[in-house]
Design an enzyme around this catalytic site. Sequence first.
Site: not given
Ligand code: 13P
Length: 258
Positions: A12, A102, A180, A241-242
């Site tokens: 998140w 990360h 992202g 992520g998103g």
């Molecule tokens: P996104 O799915 O937002 O590209 O992020 C990936 C991420 O960094 C998961 O740890």
Amino acid sequence: MKTRLPLIAGNWKMNGDSARARELCNALVSRSPHWPTLNGQKVDVAVFPPFVSLPAAHEALKDSDIVLGAQNMHEAVSGAYTGEVSAAMLLTAGCQMVILGHSERRQLFGETDLGVNRKAQAALAAGLKPIICIGETLAERESGQTNAVIEGQLRGSLAGLTKEQLQKVTIAYEPVWAIGTGRVATVEQAGEVHRFMRGWIESRFDTDTANGIRILYGGSVKADNARSLLANPDIDGALVGGASLNADEFDAIIRASV
Ligand code: 13P
């Protein structure tokens, strides 16, 4: 044909408050009866809220199979480390897993392979299962250094770990250029790096260890690209992520995992 049970993990990042965490966890719990199985076992699902939302998430997830994890930790057991959180604290907050290294932590907060390795050792010693993130930047990929960068990060981050410890580790391949950005790695690009990683683990440890370890893909995973990525036998799940901030989208990714 998949042999390893997929893990779909929602990072998140720094989003939402405790009320939002409760709401999102409740929404996932209500959808969980419909999640797919592989050889009779339901796919693994984990969420990684911000530290302060862990108690609310833990409460909301308590009667479910959804695993709770944190996004980072400090390697020391306790002490004068202002602003930091230890593995033992995460365990008492209900965490079973922790994301380490990360790329946002590597790029924005100066984390190194050595630091990630110390954290991995501390997490494992405390009984937390780490997801160790590995990935190259766009410049590194474009200059043909992808495998060298991946190998260096694997060697540094996993230094000194035993085969037994590696059974508790998940690797996440997160190409920095895909995080992202909406620019997702192709199945071929991701599959190639995943195979390279598994081959390195086989040469450094052994075949059983390499066959057992889960390697997740992360970077702009969405409901509409998850199925093709996750159909690849070398991709054992996703670090999202998103899209993990939306229960319907995350649910669709989970349903696409088998
Ligand atoms: P996104 O799915 O937002 O590209 O992020 C990936 C991420 O960094 C998961 O740890």
